[in-house]
Scaffold this motif. Structure first.
Motif, PDB file in Angstrom:
ATOM      1  N   UNK A 213       0.776  -1.668  -0.014  1.00 33.13           N
ATOM      2  CA  UNK A 213      -0.140  -0.162  -0.168  1.00 33.13           C
ATOM      3  C   UNK A 213       0.929   1.230  -0.015  1.00 33.13           C
ATOM      4  N   UNK A 214       2.183   1.087   0.833  1.00 34.93           N
ATOM      5  CA  UNK A 214       2.845   2.096   1.035  1.00 34.93           C
ATOM      6  C   UNK A 214       3.368   2.501  -0.506  1.00 34.93           C
ATOM      7  N   UNK A 215       3.609   1.242  -1.033  1.00 31.03           N
ATOM      8  CA  UNK A 215       4.306   2.309  -2.794  1.00 31.03           C
ATOM      9  C   UNK A 215       3.388   1.966  -3.507  1.00 31.03           C
ATOM     10  N   UNK A 216       2.301   2.135  -3.927  1.00 27.16           N
ATOM     11  CA  UNK A 216       1.268   2.286  -4.695  1.00 27.16           C
ATOM     12  C   UNK A 216       0.500   3.204  -4.657  1.00 27.16           C
ATOM     13  N   UNK A 217       0.192   3.974  -2.921  1.00 26.03           N
ATOM     14  CA  UNK A 217       0.012   4.956  -2.639  1.00 26.03           C
ATOM     15  C   UNK A 217       0.922   6.298  -2.989  1.00 26.03           C
ATOM     16  N   UNK A 218       1.712   5.538  -3.151  1.00 23.54           N
ATOM     17  CA  UNK A 218       3.273   6.836  -3.243  1.00 23.54           C
ATOM     18  C   UNK A 218       3.167   7.198  -4.670  1.00 23.54           C
ATOM     19  N   UNK A 219       2.567   6.687  -5.750  1.00 25.18           N
ATOM     20  CA  UNK A 219       2.370   6.562  -7.555  1.00 25.18           C
ATOM     21  C   UNK A 219       1.726   7.957  -7.439  1.00 25.18           C
ATOM     22  N   UNK A 220       1.440   9.282  -7.879  1.00 25.71           N
ATOM     23  CA  UNK A 220       0.938   9.773  -8.260  1.00 25.71           C
ATOM     24  C   UNK A 220       0.177   9.712  -9.760  1.00 25.71           C
ATOM     25  N   UNK A 221      -0.078   9.507 -10.601  1.00 25.26           N
ATOM     26  CA  UNK A 221      -0.151   9.824 -11.600  1.00 25.26           C
ATOM     27  C   UNK A 221       0.439  10.842 -12.427  1.00 25.26           C
ATOM     28  N   UNK A 222       1.133  10.799 -13.431  1.00 20.74           N
ATOM     29  CA  UNK A 222       1.963  12.073 -14.044  1.00 20.74           C
ATOM     30  C   UNK A 222       1.753  12.536 -15.926  1.00 20.74           C
ATOM     31  N   UNK A 223       1.971  13.406 -16.534  1.00 22.12           N
ATOM     32  CA  UNK A 223       1.844  12.803 -17.023  1.00 22.12           C
ATOM     33  C   UNK A 223       3.415  13.942 -18.048  1.00 22.12           C
ATOM     34  N   UNK A 224       4.507  13.486 -16.827  1.00 22.92           N
ATOM     35  CA  UNK A 224       6.008  13.882 -17.513  1.00 22.92           C
ATOM     36  C   UNK A 224       6.449  13.061 -16.591  1.00 22.92           C
ATOM     37  N   UNK A 225       7.584  12.978 -16.488  1.00 26.17           N
ATOM     38  CA  UNK A 225       9.175  12.019 -16.240  1.00 26.17           C
ATOM     39  C   UNK A 225      10.098  12.086 -16.593  1.00 26.17           C
ATOM     40  N   UNK A 226      11.216  12.667 -16.379  1.00 28.15           N
ATOM     41  CA  UNK A 226      12.313  12.902 -16.076  1.00 28.15           C
ATOM     42  C   UNK A 226      13.369  11.909 -17.179  1.00 28.15           C
ATOM     43  N   UNK A 227      12.654  11.184 -17.035  1.00 30.91           N
ATOM     44  CA  UNK A 227      13.703   9.600 -17.446  1.00 30.91           C
ATOM     45  C   UNK A 227      13.225   9.588 -19.366  1.00 30.91           C
ATOM     46  N   UNK A 228      12.303  10.728 -19.853  1.00 30.20           N
ATOM     47  CA  UNK A 228      12.743  10.428 -20.892  1.00 30.20           C
ATOM     48  C   UNK A 228      13.050  12.049 -21.410  1.00 30.20           C
ATOM     49  N   UNK A 229      13.706  13.093 -20.620  1.00 30.66           N
ATOM     50  CA  UNK A 229      14.143  14.541 -21.373  1.00 30.66           C
ATOM     51  C   UNK A 229      15.508  14.340 -21.312  1.00 30.66           C
ATOM     52  N   UNK A 230      16.239  13.704 -19.761  1.00 22.49           N
ATOM     53  CA  UNK A 230      16.671  13.569 -19.220  1.00 22.49           C
ATOM     54  C   UNK A 230      18.115  11.960 -20.059  1.00 22.49           C
ATOM     55  N   UNK A 231      17.723  11.858 -19.017  1.00 20.63           N
ATOM     56  CA  UNK A 231      19.069  10.046 -19.560  1.00 20.63           C
ATOM     57  C   UNK A 231      18.649   9.518 -20.509  1.00 20.63           C
ATOM     58  N   UNK A 232      19.626   8.928 -21.169  1.00 18.13           N
ATOM     59  CA  UNK A 232      19.291   8.025 -22.483  1.00 18.13           C
ATOM     60  C   UNK A 232      19.936   6.140 -22.147  1.00 18.13           C
ATOM     61  N   UNK A 233      18.845   5.400 -21.780  1.00 19.36           N
ATOM     62  CA  UNK A 233      19.803   3.707 -21.309  1.00 19.36           C
ATOM     63  C   UNK A 233      20.152   3.260 -22.233  1.00 19.36           C
ATOM     64  N   UNK A 234      21.656   3.156 -22.371  1.00 17.93           N
ATOM     65  CA  UNK A 234      21.924   1.841 -23.960  1.00 17.93           C
ATOM     66  C   UNK A 234      22.253   0.407 -22.817  1.00 17.93           C
ATOM     67  N   UNK A 235      21.079  -0.564 -23.172  1.00 12.88           N
ATOM     68  CA  UNK A 235      21.606  -2.224 -23.037  1.00 12.88           C
ATOM     69  C   UNK A 235      22.394  -2.466 -23.641  1.00 12.88           C
ATOM     70  N   UNK A 236      23.049  -4.055 -23.684  1.00 15.16           N
ATOM     71  CA  UNK A 236      24.223  -4.610 -24.327  1.00 15.16           C
ATOM     72  C   UNK A 236      24.441  -4.647 -25.204  1.00 15.16           C
ATOM     73  N   UNK A 237      23.471  -4.956 -25.748  1.00 14.48           N
ATOM     74  CA  UNK A 237      23.317  -4.774 -26.964  1.00 14.48           C
ATOM     75  C   UNK A 237      23.575  -4.078 -28.163  1.00 14.48           C
ATOM     76  N   UNK A 238      22.974  -2.202 -27.487  1.00 12.30           N
ATOM     77  CA  UNK A 238      23.119  -1.324 -27.922  1.00 12.30           C
ATOM     78  C   UNK A 238      21.060  -1.262 -27.966  1.00 12.30           C
ATOM     79  N   UNK A 239      20.701  -1.848 -28.050  1.00 12.28           N
ATOM     80  CA  UNK A 239      19.185  -1.619 -27.923  1.00 12.28           C
ATOM     81  C   UNK A 239      18.734  -0.303 -26.878  1.00 12.28           C
ATOM     82  N   UNK A 240      18.051   0.543 -27.019  1.00 11.34           N
ATOM     83  CA  UNK A 240      17.492   1.777 -26.288  1.00 11.34           C
ATOM     84  C   UNK A 240      16.270   1.260 -25.420  1.00 11.34           C
TER      85      UNK A 240
END
Length: 342
Positions: A213-240
């Motif tokens: 309950x603590x984990x789920x209620x901590x989430x407030x659904x949003x239409x912004x996430x830093x993950x799409x605007x600041x970092x890029x993630x590259x997996x071991x085979x080059x996939x993003x």
């Protein structure tokens, strides 16, 4: 209107390997379906060469779903970053089990890291080894203290050493002991649990409805996430993948073996994903719709809060050291919110 996208990511995560010698209770690596492998040095060099072309001065994280110090020639990967992108800040997360005196000397004498974060999930031997399975509390503790002592003896300013703990029912009463143990470190930080975007849950969240309950209620659904605007993630085979919690690469946005980082970053898949989030279209974002990641949970629909966060994110793009501090502060606030809800 969707937030503006920087010309190039301000943080680049590169999964040098996707295997680990630990089996931590909050990590899904034991159930990961991707085959264990090491990123070819040639692919890594292609990635870093683009950073050189960009005169990159952001953050490089040469790790993701794995323990990078298990890679036999890992210092060679770091030397490539230093030689091609000397202004970049190199950050490594490690469990510390392979941080031998020989390797510590190589890392320190070569100035190969700017920030070293050691995952140490327990202030006592019992708590630590119940969370970080397959690892020895005494061995890792010794490695970390020896590293800090050698750094100071060599008169090095870098890397900054931070001890991090993911708080769970098994270790939450040992935070004070952890802080006492690592007074020689530059910082001790605690983090809240994540549900890996609904893909995986540690046993405690399945067995403890209150914690769930603590984990789920901590989430407030949003239409912004830093993950799409600041970092890029590259997996071991080059996939993003979508972001760092997409450990199986379920939602791929491109591949840097076939394209450049810049092409992927400004590509159709990335932009469609950003638009879907901006338009609250969670039917197109199954991982985002279930994510308890701290960068999401700290944002609400409140326009004032959204505006403040975007100002912080904009400032962080211009001042990377501030970005690192703001992330650390956010995670501490997240843990405070989790504890206060109990």
């Amino acid at each position: 209107m969707r937030p503006s996208v920087s010309d190039f990511p301000r943080a680049v995560r590169i999964e040098v390997c996707n295997f680990c010698n630990a089996r931590c209770i909050m990590c899904p690596i034991s159930s990961m379906q991707r085959k264990p492998r090491i990123m070819e040095l040639e692919l890594f060099e292609k990635i870093v060469s683009e950073l050189e072309q960009q005169r990159y001065d952001g953050w490089v994280y040469p790790y993701l779903n794995g323990e990078a110090l298990l890679v036999p020639n890992f210092p060679d990967y770091l030397r490539l970053i230093r030689s091609k992108a000397p202004r970049a800040k190199i950050v490594l997360f490690s469990n510390g089990s392979k941080l031998t005196e020989r390797l510590a000397r190589i890392l320190l004498e070569g100035d190969l890291l700017d920030l070293l974060r050691i995952s140490f999930d327990g202030g006592t031997k019992e708590a630590y080894e119940s969370v970080r399975r397959n690892l020895s509390f005494d061995e890792v503790r010794k490695n970390v203290h020896n590293f800090i002592e050698l750094r100071d003896r060599l008169g090095k300013d870098i890397p900054e050493v931070t001890i991090t703990m993911v708080v769970s029912p098994r270790n939450r009463d040992t935070i004070g002991a952890l802080e006492d143990e690592f007074r020689d470190a530059d910082d001790v930080a605690v983090h809240g649990l994540t549900n890996w975007a609904g893909q995986w849950e540690m046993g405690e969240t399945k067995q403890d409805p209150t914690l769930r309950h603590k984990l789920v209620t901590a989430l407030t659904r949003t239409n912004y996430c830093n993950e799409l605007y600041r970092p890029i993630t590259i997996l071991v085979n080059g996939d993003v993948p979508l972001c760092c919690v997409d450990y199986e690469g379920k939602e791929l946005l491109g591949n840097v073996r076939r394209n450049t980082i810049a092409e992927v970053w400004h590509g159709e898949r990335y932009n469609k994903t950003r638009d879907a989030l901006q338009n609250w279209d969670f039917s197109a974002l199954p991982l985002c719709s279930r994510c308890t990641n701290v960068r999401v949970s700290l944002i609400t629909k409140n326009p004032v809060v959204q505006g403040l966060k975007r100002c912080v994110s904009f400032y962080a793009q211009k001042h990377p050291r501030f970005a690192a501090k703001s992330d650390a502060i956010s995670k501490k606030i997240y843990y405070y919110r989790i504890s206060k809800r109990g």
